[in-house]
Enzyme design. Sequence first.
Site: not given
Length: 347
Positions: A40, A67, A91, A142-143, A167, A169, A171, A231, A299
């Site tokens: 981490d 990472i 992030e 799920d986003e 974010y 996009a 992922k 949600r 958005g």
Amino acid sequence: MKTLFTPENILVTGGSGFIGCNYIRYFLMKYPEIRIINLDKLTYAGSGKNVADVQNNSHYIFIQGDICNRALLDKLLREYRVDTIVHFAAETHVDRSIVDPEVFIQTNIVGTFTLLEAAKDYWRDEKKISSRDCRFHHISTDEVYGALKKHDTPFTEQSPYQPNSPYSASKASADHLVRAYFHTYQLPVITTNCSNNYGPYQHKEKFIPTIIDACLKQKPIPIYNDGSNIRDWLYVEDHCEALDIVLRNGKLGETYNIGSENECSNLDIAKHITSLVDQYFPENAPHFRLIQFVKDRPGHDWRYAIDAARLYKMLKWRPKYHFADGIEITLRWYLQLWTLEKDLTRT
């Protein structure tokens, strides 16, 4: 169910963050023979306090690092004979991605690519480990599927990708890289896409901790727009159990959606939590009066909902916690933390 894979040395990336620390705690308790290496960077979202209770466990190792640092990854994979990577590090704060998207691209895309390359070179090219004996488990959201309207059916594993924030996009890009490394290099990968998590150790900027913190400090509870955004809420311990089952029994190259069928609007969540806090602090009731509607973020996806039928059917997993039970446990945890912090301040 016959177990298909048994990990021995797990590299957990982002293990000092919210879901990662709960996952480490779950694994060390359930499988004391497994060694966990927690890598981490300890940015704002990760804290050593989140794993303080396991730091003396002989099967737990903490490494502070990035990472994106390929040399460090190579060293860790070899030194600890890593056969499993469970990749949480990312992030994740949507509001931050709108203000500063570059760091999301670096961590979520470049970081995932660096991990995939390191795993491929070590497992496939150097050690020639069979795909039966190693795993790369990518934790996603799920986003990536975009937003749903009120009467749309929930997301399935076949839903098209339509990310709407930097974010999501980033992922989605990471998900595609993981898929590509399976089909191109036969890297033994599995991806899971989960709904909104909640529970102990969640960062204070997230929605539910923000509500609780505002109630305890008697300050405004900010709710975007009119609070109608919906949600699907998944208790973090249920998520950890599902991840365990997928890691051991999931089919290589496949994606599994993890959800709990607990759809609630943001306003209803705020009402529920404030009514619970009223019971603990009736002198400040009603805490609902603290709710303050604020300008919507750019958005802002209106609704997320997960169809986890594939996971239920194929791997026989079901969530144990209804939202009312999980949020009660979560609230008590934050109350204990708040009391401890107050006591430390007085001394």
